[in-house]
Write an enzyme that holds these catalytic residues in place. Structure first.
Site, PDB file in Angstrom:
ATOM      1  N   HIS A   1       2.643  -5.528  -4.417  1.00 54.80           N
ATOM      2  CA  HIS A   1       1.360  -6.233  -4.342  1.00 54.80           C
ATOM      3  C   HIS A   1       0.375  -5.552  -5.288  1.00 54.80           C
ATOM      4  CE1 HIS A   1       2.355  -7.550   0.073  1.00 54.80           C
ATOM      5  NE2 HIS A   1       3.042  -8.230  -0.834  1.00 54.80           N
TER       6      HIS A   1
ATOM      7  N   MET B   1       1.038  -2.509   4.131  1.00 53.40           N
ATOM      8  CA  MET B   1       0.416  -3.197   5.265  1.00 53.40           C
ATOM      9  C   MET B   1       1.095  -4.532   5.516  1.00 53.40           C
ATOM     10  SD  MET B   1      -3.661  -2.765   4.628  1.00 53.40           S
ATOM     11  CE  MET B   1      -4.380  -1.223   4.103  1.00 53.40           C
TER      12      MET B   1
ATOM     13  N   ASP C   1       4.962  -8.712   5.039  1.00 51.63           N
ATOM     14  CA  ASP C   1       5.588  -9.422   3.920  1.00 51.63           C
ATOM     15  C   ASP C   1       6.950  -8.794   3.637  1.00 51.63           C
ATOM     16  OD1 ASP C   1       5.929 -11.160   1.793  1.00 51.63           O
ATOM     17  OD2 ASP C   1       4.867  -9.879   0.369  1.00 51.63           O
TER      18      ASP C   1
ATOM     19  N   THR D   1       0.827  -1.207   0.000  1.00 50.09           N
ATOM     20  CA  THR D   1       0.000   0.000   0.000  1.00 50.09           C
ATOM     21  C   THR D   1       0.865   1.263   0.000  1.00 50.09           C
ATOM     22  OG1 THR D   1      -1.598  -1.235   1.321  1.00 50.09           O
ATOM     23  CG2 THR D   1      -1.924   1.151   1.136  1.00 50.09           C
TER      24      THR D   1
END
Length: 345
Positions: A194, A287, A290, A168
């Site tokens: 992502h 967020m 990872d 994000t």
């Protein structure tokens, strides 16, 4: 939460889903950007969901105005098409925080699971965004004051490979980092953002047009070249194969059990046994955590780890996980990350 969409049917449907979650509440709805600005001032929501195409004032214009009025996370709801991807990327550049498909079935074929994922993203976005605006976390203060400043301006060990993982806030963060790098950048860069499959081709093309280095979506089997950044394709996993003098990429289908496709940990873990000691791994805004496991693997092999600081992170999750684990050799603001990478020459 404030819902902004020109379809009364969609506003009602989304409101029913959100209000069914005890953690969330719809405080107002709006049918265009202009009405959204009025509702924003009255209700001061924690998060706004925004449509892209609306009469009177479109979503991108509304995002710019919201950003100038109040620090509020905006979740864009878009179509997952090539054109939808380009428009959504424009919205992110304008200040939107994150995006989700407007067709909730794209989140999951199971209706209840799709609704759960939607509510969870809204909840995480509101909490993560507002937490990032607060005073830096005590653990991060300890890490930065006790460890990082002595090394933040230390000489940079020239790596053979640079890895960057983000989520994000990543599209804008990657743009700010990569656009300052010269065309003669001395090593390849692997990018893991992502992002869904329909978005990564447009994102790679956009970065390539903005940067002096070459940016492309990674292709299975291709060899790595200096001065080129390879973006992991959405919906798949990007792994490094080969040996230090003959590195190439393997693009593989992700498993259903994998939370992220692409996944930062999987890419970083594939690098560690091949050339971990000659690798610089960087974790930017996002967020979750990872990348922490992958950075630990790189660190164990003698590689270097940088993390974005809290002040410049849209969501201080992924880089916070690196800082809390004590893995960061440097904790840097976004501008310094780009500048110090450029100094690798």
């Amino acid at each position: 939460m404030l819902i902004v969409d020109d379809s009364s049917f969609f506003r009602k449907r989304l409101a029913e889903i959100i209000d069914a979650d005890p953690r969330l509440e719809v405080v107002a709805t709006a049918n265009n950007g202009e009405e959204a600005l009025k509702q924003l001032q009255i209700h001061k929501p924690d998060v706004v969901t925004m449509d892209l195409e609306m009469p009177v004032m479109d979503g991108i214009t509304a995002v710019r105005k919201i950003k100038s009025l109040r620090a509020t996370p905006v979740l864009m709801l878009s179509t997952w098409t090539t054109e939808g991807a380009k428009t959504t990327l424009d919205a992110l550049e304008a200040g939107a925080t994150d995006f989700l498909p407007k067709r909730f079935e794209d989140l999951s074929s199971d209706r209840s699971e799709a609704q759960r994922k939607l509510c969870q993203r809204v909840y995480q976005l509101a909490n993560g965004f507002h937490a990032s605006l607060q005073t830096p976390l005590q653990q991060d203060i300890v890490t930065q004051t006790a460890t990082a400043p002595a090394r933040n301006n230390a000489p940079i060990n020239k790596p053979d490979l640079v890895l960057i993982g983000t989520s994000t806030g990543g599209p804008v963060a990657l743009q700010k980092v990569l656009t300052v790098l010269p065309a003669s950048f001395p090593c390849p860069i692997l990018l893991v953002q992502h992002m869904p499959a329909s978005f990564t081709p447009s994102f790679a093309e956009r970065l390539d047009a903005q940067c002096q280095i070459h940016v492309k979506q990674a292709v299975n089997g291709e060899s790595l070249q200096a001065g080129t950044a390879y973006l992991a394709p959405g919906g798949q996993q990007m792994l490094l194969k080969g040996r230090p003098q003959r590195l190439y990429l393997s693009i593989e289908d992700g498993h259903d059990a994998q939370t992220y496709k692409p996944c930062v940990d999987l890419t970083f873990n594939s690098v560690a046994p091949i050339c971990g000691d000659k690798t610089l791994a960087i974790i930017l805004t996002g967020m979750g955590s990872d990348g922490k496991e992958g950075c630990q693997s790189i660190k164990n092999k003698g590689g270097e780890i940088w993390a974005q600081d809290q002040a410049t992170s849209t969501i201080y999750g992924m880089p916070m996980a690196i800082a809390k684990a004590g893995l960061a050799d440097k904790i840097l603001d976004l501008t310094s990350i780009g500048r110090q990478l450029g100094e690798l020459l």
